[in-house]
Enzyme design. Sequence first.
Site, PDB file in Angstrom:
ATOM      1  N   HIS A  66       4.021   3.141  -8.624  1.00  0.00           N
ATOM      2  CA  HIS A  66       3.855   1.891  -8.911  1.00  0.00           C
ATOM      3  C   HIS A  66       5.117   1.121  -9.402  1.00  0.00           C
ATOM      4  O   HIS A  66       5.230  -0.030  -9.465  1.00  0.00           O
ATOM      5  CB  HIS A  66       2.472   1.426  -9.866  1.00  0.00           C
ATOM      6  CG  HIS A  66       1.278   2.182  -9.366  1.00  0.00           C
ATOM      7  ND1 HIS A  66       0.896   1.837  -7.957  1.00  0.00           N
ATOM      8  CD2 HIS A  66       0.210   3.010  -9.656  1.00  0.00           C
ATOM      9  CE1 HIS A  66      -0.330   2.144  -7.789  1.00  0.00           C
ATOM     10  NE2 HIS A  66      -0.544   3.047  -8.883  1.00  0.00           N
ATOM     11  N   LEU A 108      12.453 -19.428  -3.168  1.00  0.00           N
ATOM     12  CA  LEU A 108      11.355 -18.830  -2.418  1.00  0.00           C
ATOM     13  C   LEU A 108       9.891 -19.210  -3.260  1.00  0.00           C
ATOM     14  O   LEU A 108      10.007 -19.045  -4.556  1.00  0.00           O
ATOM     15  CB  LEU A 108      11.306 -17.091  -2.557  1.00  0.00           C
ATOM     16  CG  LEU A 108      10.361 -16.511  -1.910  1.00  0.00           C
ATOM     17  CD1 LEU A 108      10.196 -16.756  -0.400  1.00  0.00           C
ATOM     18  CD2 LEU A 108      10.446 -14.996  -2.301  1.00  0.00           C
ATOM     19  N   ASP A 138       0.881  -1.102   0.047  1.00  0.00           N
ATOM     20  CA  ASP A 138       0.025  -0.127   0.012  1.00  0.00           C
ATOM     21  C   ASP A 138       0.788   1.210  -0.005  1.00  0.00           C
ATOM     22  O   ASP A 138       1.899   1.149   0.573  1.00  0.00           O
ATOM     23  CB  ASP A 138      -0.958   0.200   1.453  1.00  0.00           C
ATOM     24  CG  ASP A 138      -2.157   0.686   1.111  1.00  0.00           C
ATOM     25  OD1 ASP A 138      -2.136   1.301  -0.089  1.00  0.00           O
ATOM     26  OD2 ASP A 138      -2.933   0.951   1.936  1.00  0.00           O
ATOM     27  N   GLY A 195       1.068   5.303  -4.705  1.00  0.00           N
ATOM     28  CA  GLY A 195       0.657   6.764  -4.976  1.00  0.00           C
ATOM     29  C   GLY A 195       0.770   7.674  -4.345  1.00  0.00           C
ATOM     30  O   GLY A 195       1.211   8.606  -4.737  1.00  0.00           O
TER      31      GLY A 195
END
Length: 241
Positions: free
Chosen positions: A35, A129, A18, A21
């Site tokens: 982004h 991973l 989060d 932006g």
Amino acid sequence: MSGQRELVMPNHVAIILDGNGRWAKSKGMPRNYGHVQGAKNVEVICEEAYKMGIQYLTVYAFSTENWNRPKDEVDALMKLLRNYMKTCLTTAKKNRMCVRVLGDKTGLDEDIRNRIAQLEEATKDNDGLHFQIALNYGGRDEIIRAVKKAAGRVANGEIAEADITEDYFSSLLDTCGLPEPDLLIRTCNEQRISNFLLWQLAYTEFYFTPLAWPDFSKEELAKAVEAYNHRDRRYGRIEEE
């Protein structure tokens, strides 16, 4: 340090990415710049997570609700996603990552679906991973899709209603075969799960940080793991051994 307890590493970490932006706006840049930088940081954290001993990492990259964003931002995100699929394939080859995409892929353009299929096929046997990317993903949507599968199998006589146990239902979810997350991290000071892994987070520990995702570093990941180690992991009031 003598007497210091060794950190227990969470096996599976989920992250809600989060603040891209807002981070860009704070620097006088367009949201899409955030982004792009956020995507670059995913690669950094993947590498650091595996070095630390984390085996599974799941990131919330694009939700079913994100389609409601302005069209130019959605278009830019899809372009970024196309480029990221190529980058991720190169990174996966180098780091032996096993990559899997969660979510309703039918809602994505055909070329993106093809790139996802190529990426998953090329990395399925890698032993590094286990990296899951949630794309066009929503927890409620995932559960509804699983319910429809189960209902259809009952209607067709493939299974009986009594066969629908927690384990069976879990096998119908996008995360089939994955361990449930031990730790959820959300950046940018938001303290909600935003329709992410609603079934899977039942016993997960949460860690919230004010840092926006592009600023989330390996040091912050270490802080999250340290905080996780100070929790008493309990299931049904029985402390985890």
